[in-house]
Motif scaffolding. Structure first.
Motif, mmCIF file in Angstrom:
data_model
loop_
_atom_site.group_PDB
_atom_site.id
_atom_site.type_symbol
_atom_site.label_atom_id
_atom_site.label_comp_id
_atom_site.label_asym_id
_atom_site.label_seq_id
_atom_site.Cartn_x
_atom_site.Cartn_y
_atom_site.Cartn_z
ATOM 1 N N TRP A 67 9.580 15.044 47.399
ATOM 2 C CA TRP A 67 10.065 16.134 48.249
ATOM 3 C C TRP A 67 9.955 17.485 47.559
ATOM 4 C CZ3 TRP A 67 10.224 13.328 52.417
ATOM 5 C CH2 TRP A 67 10.544 13.931 53.634
ATOM 6 N N ASN A 68 10.124 17.500 46.218
ATOM 7 C CA ASN A 68 9.962 18.768 45.491
ATOM 8 C C ASN A 68 8.553 19.320 45.672
ATOM 9 O OD1 ASN A 68 12.548 19.058 44.477
ATOM 10 N ND2 ASN A 68 12.113 17.829 42.662
ATOM 11 N N LYS A 72 7.275 22.791 47.657
ATOM 12 C CA LYS A 72 6.319 23.758 47.114
ATOM 13 C C LYS A 72 5.210 24.051 48.129
ATOM 14 C CE LYS A 72 8.137 24.616 43.123
ATOM 15 N NZ LYS A 72 8.671 25.978 42.835
ATOM 16 N N SER A 73 4.697 23.017 48.790
ATOM 17 C CA SER A 73 3.660 23.243 49.804
ATOM 18 C C SER A 73 4.179 24.132 50.927
ATOM 19 C CB SER A 73 3.170 21.910 50.375
ATOM 20 O OG SER A 73 2.146 21.356 49.581
ATOM 21 N N CYS A 74 5.478 24.033 51.222
ATOM 22 C CA CYS A 74 6.061 24.852 52.282
ATOM 23 C C CYS A 74 6.200 26.317 51.877
ATOM 24 C CB CYS A 74 7.409 24.274 52.701
ATOM 25 S SG CYS A 74 7.251 22.869 53.852
ATOM 26 N N GLU A 75 5.938 26.636 50.624
ATOM 27 C CA GLU A 75 5.894 28.046 50.237
ATOM 28 C C GLU A 75 4.636 28.724 50.770
ATOM 29 O OE1 GLU A 75 6.243 28.260 46.004
ATOM 30 O OE2 GLU A 75 8.241 27.341 45.956
ATOM 31 N N ARG A 76 3.578 27.935 50.975
ATOM 32 C CA ARG A 76 2.324 28.470 51.530
ATOM 33 C C ARG A 76 1.725 27.441 52.488
ATOM 34 N NH1 ARG A 76 -1.612 31.565 47.476
ATOM 35 N NH2 ARG A 76 -2.372 32.158 49.535
ATOM 36 N N PRO A 77 2.429 27.146 53.580
ATOM 37 C CA PRO A 77 1.965 26.082 54.469
ATOM 38 C C PRO A 77 0.798 26.517 55.331
ATOM 39 C CG PRO A 77 3.880 27.138 55.411
ATOM 40 C CD PRO A 77 3.657 27.777 54.052
ATOM 41 N N GLY A 78 -0.037 25.553 55.695
ATOM 42 C CA GLY A 78 -1.065 25.815 56.686
ATOM 43 C C GLY A 78 -0.455 25.798 58.072
ATOM 44 N N PRO A 79 -1.218 26.188 59.085
ATOM 45 C CA PRO A 79 -0.665 26.300 60.440
ATOM 46 C C PRO A 79 -0.183 24.976 61.025
ATOM 47 C CG PRO A 79 -3.062 26.579 60.439
ATOM 48 C CD PRO A 79 -2.628 26.599 59.018
ATOM 49 N N VAL A 80 -0.757 23.866 60.585
ATOM 50 C CA VAL A 80 -0.363 22.568 61.142
ATOM 51 C C VAL A 80 1.015 22.145 60.646
ATOM 52 C CG1 VAL A 80 -0.933 20.107 61.215
ATOM 53 C CG2 VAL A 80 -2.742 21.815 61.499
ATOM 54 N N PHE A 81 1.309 22.399 59.361
ATOM 55 C CA PHE A 81 2.557 21.927 58.778
ATOM 56 C C PHE A 81 3.665 22.976 58.761
ATOM 57 C CE2 PHE A 81 -0.302 18.662 57.267
ATOM 58 C CZ PHE A 81 0.486 17.517 57.393
ATOM 59 N N ALA A 82 3.327 24.235 58.996
ATOM 60 C CA ALA A 82 4.349 25.282 58.980
ATOM 61 C C ALA A 82 5.521 24.993 59.924
ATOM 62 C CB ALA A 82 3.713 26.632 59.292
ATOM 63 N N PRO A 83 5.285 24.475 61.149
ATOM 64 C CA PRO A 83 6.416 24.224 62.048
ATOM 65 C C PRO A 83 7.396 23.164 61.532
ATOM 66 C CG PRO A 83 4.357 24.334 63.292
ATOM 67 C CD PRO A 83 3.991 24.281 61.843
ATOM 68 N N LEU A 84 6.961 22.318 60.603
ATOM 69 C CA LEU A 84 7.819 21.255 60.086
ATOM 70 C C LEU A 84 8.623 21.676 58.858
ATOM 71 C CD1 LEU A 84 5.510 18.096 60.313
ATOM 72 C CD2 LEU A 84 7.208 18.904 61.954
ATOM 73 N N CYS A 85 8.309 22.815 58.282
ATOM 74 C CA CYS A 85 8.881 23.147 56.977
ATOM 75 C C CYS A 85 10.388 23.370 57.016
ATOM 76 C CB CYS A 85 8.162 24.353 56.375
ATOM 77 S SG CYS A 85 6.574 23.906 55.619
ATOM 78 N N SER A 86 10.927 23.862 58.115
ATOM 79 C CA SER A 86 12.385 24.020 58.182
ATOM 80 C C SER A 86 13.069 22.663 58.108
ATOM 81 C CB SER A 86 12.776 24.747 59.474
ATOM 82 O OG SER A 86 12.354 24.019 60.620
ATOM 83 N N GLU A 87 12.481 21.657 58.735
ATOM 84 C CA GLU A 87 13.035 20.302 58.673
ATOM 85 C C GLU A 87 12.858 19.707 57.279
ATOM 86 O OE1 GLU A 87 11.769 17.855 62.046
ATOM 87 O OE2 GLU A 87 11.275 19.705 63.118
ATOM 88 N N VAL A 88 11.708 19.963 56.671
ATOM 89 C CA VAL A 88 11.464 19.461 55.308
ATOM 90 C C VAL A 88 12.525 20.019 54.359
ATOM 91 C CG1 VAL A 88 9.869 19.540 53.350
ATOM 92 C CG2 VAL A 88 8.991 19.106 55.662
ATOM 93 N N ARG A 89 12.839 21.290 54.492
ATOM 94 C CA ARG A 89 13.843 21.898 53.613
ATOM 95 C C ARG A 89 15.219 21.272 53.833
ATOM 96 N NH1 ARG A 89 10.843 26.619 55.360
ATOM 97 N NH2 ARG A 89 9.486 27.326 53.650
ATOM 98 N N LEU A 90 15.595 21.051 55.092
ATOM 99 C CA LEU A 90 16.886 20.436 55.374
ATOM 100 C C LEU A 90 16.969 19.023 54.801
ATOM 101 C CD1 LEU A 90 17.465 21.569 59.073
ATOM 102 C CD2 LEU A 90 18.737 22.312 57.056
ATOM 103 N N SER A 92 15.727 17.910 52.131
ATOM 104 C CA SER A 92 15.653 17.836 50.665
ATOM 105 C C SER A 92 16.927 17.265 50.055
ATOM 106 C CB SER A 92 15.368 19.222 50.078
ATOM 107 O OG SER A 92 16.426 20.120 50.366
ATOM 108 N N ILE A 93 18.051 17.335 50.779
ATOM 109 C CA ILE A 93 19.304 16.783 50.253
ATOM 110 C C ILE A 93 19.702 15.505 50.996
ATOM 111 C CG2 ILE A 93 20.190 18.990 49.409
ATOM 112 C CD1 ILE A 93 21.844 19.201 51.988
ATOM 113 N N SER A 94 18.792 14.965 51.787
ATOM 114 C CA SER A 94 19.065 13.737 52.539
ATOM 115 C C SER A 94 18.748 12.511 51.696
ATOM 116 C CB SER A 94 18.238 13.712 53.830
ATOM 117 O OG SER A 94 18.568 14.799 54.667
ATOM 118 N N SER A 95 19.127 11.360 52.190
ATOM 119 C CA SER A 95 18.832 10.105 51.497
ATOM 120 C C SER A 95 17.368 9.739 51.681
ATOM 121 C CB SER A 95 19.711 8.986 52.049
ATOM 122 O OG SER A 95 19.337 8.689 53.392
#
Length: 372
Positions: A67-68, A72-90, A92-95
């Motif tokens: 996840w780390n 990092k990829s979400c710091e410079r995401p491409g257009p396909v994955f950018a919409p998912l980055c807010s969920e990826v960040r949330l 990061s503290i999940s199981s």
């Protein structure tokens, strides 16, 4: 071109690369396409949709370690994955169980295959060397590491390694461009092949500081493997870096001959290395810092930067079944199912990267929304 969790696995031998799919494999592909959607074509690969159950080791991988790298990829995401980055960040503290459930709900796995057919490829490794250097030339430290010369773009390709080492007019173009000096020309070659490194520089006043030398350009000459050069001559059977160094210890008068067999030279820029940056590797081609054991270099014509990838490789060095992120590339990393595994830095990483060469299978994990 290290090491996260190395999950053990046992698997049946893979068929030889290039073998035509058996009739049952073609039937399986047709059924899969009907059930899971169409295959996706890239410039240098074909992606075939598969069920999550096809991914070996899915339930065993500690996903939080990857996840780390995803953050990092979400710091410079491409257009396909950018919409998912807010969920990826949330997440990061999940199981791990929550992370896995989210992936399976939001992403579709695709098996990466060559355009001509075949799902088997090659995994190698790379790392970040850690070397001692001097800011000024001395009797011990005399091998220069250069920043790009002003005339680099005026001649393509620029001068070869042999020309740089031997022609006075080329050396004049590099005068004043040395960042630091190493003691061993093989260490300098290794640093250039890996593309970056951590350098502990002794300054002229006796102080020391740790910096990173990052890739800043090349002479655009073709890369030639010095290991392959030795194998072609019948000089060695072990063309790993330990084997190459053992040969050089027995043939010290042939150092330049070996070095000049690879005409490619890399130029660097010096970067500060604060404590936070030291916890990660250099920036890859995606423009984000690499994570040991969770970042790979790929052919971007097969897999776009920032894509999460399920990697499986079984061989004499490591057993891998894990989530990684496609965050880098390299001049030797070409083809559909081809990856370079970032091992980290230090002696252990160097040993693994120098010997890693084993079979590989890859599955990209692509947002379901992107194909609707």
């Amino acid at each position: 071109m290290i090491v996260g969790t190395l999950a053990g696995c046992a698997s049946a031998p893979w068929p030889p690369a290039g073998r035509s799919p058996a009739p049952e494999a073609r039937t399986r592909a047709a059924v899969t396409e009907s059930a899971l959607g169409p295959a996706l074509l890239q410039a240098r690969s074909r992606w075939t949709p598969v069920a999550w159950s096809e991914l070996p080791g899915l339930q065993e991988d500690p996903l939080h370690e990857a996840w780390n790298a995803w953050l990092k990829s979400c710091e410079r995401p491409g257009p396909v994955f950018a919409p998912l980055c807010s969920e990826v960040r949330l997440l990061s503290i999940s199981s791990v169980e929550e992370q896995r459930a989210w992936m399976m709900a939001r992403l579709q796995p695709y098996r990466v295959e060559a355009l001509q057919g075949g799902e088997d490829g090659l995994l190698t490794g790379y790392y970040e060397p850690v070397l001692e250097a001097s800011r000024v030339p001395t009797a011990e430290f005399s091998v220069p590491l250069y920043q790009p010369p002003p005339t680099l773009g005026q001649r393509k390709p620029w001068y070869s390694r042999q020309e740089i080492d031997s022609l006075p007019e080329v050396q004049a173009l590099l005068r004043g461009r040395a960042i630091a000096y190493l003691a061993d020309p093989i260490d300098a070659l290794t640093l250039q092949i890996q593309g970056s490194g951590r350098i502990r520089i002794s300054e002229a006043d006796g102080t020391q500081r740790l910096v990173r030398l990052a890739f800043a350009g090349s002479n655009e000459q073709p890369y030639r493997s010095v290991g392959r050069w030795l194998l072609d001559q019948g000089a060695v059977r072990d063309a790993s870096w330990p084997g190459i160094k053992a040969w050089l210890a027995q043939n010290p008068t042939r150092v330049n001959e070996l070095l000049w067999s690879n005409p490619r030279v890399v130029f660097f820029r010096e970067e500060a290395l604060p404590e936070l940056d030291a916890a990660f590797g250099p920036r890859g081609a995606q423009g984000v810092p690499l994570t040991p054991g969770r970042s790979i270099a790929v052919d971007p014509g097969s897999i776009p930067y920032g894509t999460p990838v399920w990697l499986v490789s079984s061989g004499p060095q490591v057993q891998l079944q894990k989530l990684v992120l496609a965050q880098d590339t390299g001049s030797a990393i070409t083809g559909a199912v081809r990856a370079d595994y970032f091992a980290g830095w230090g002696a252990g990483a160097a040993e693994l990267a120098g010997r890693l060469k084993q079979p590989l299978r890859l599955w990209v994990l692509w947002p379901r929304e992107a194909v609707r």
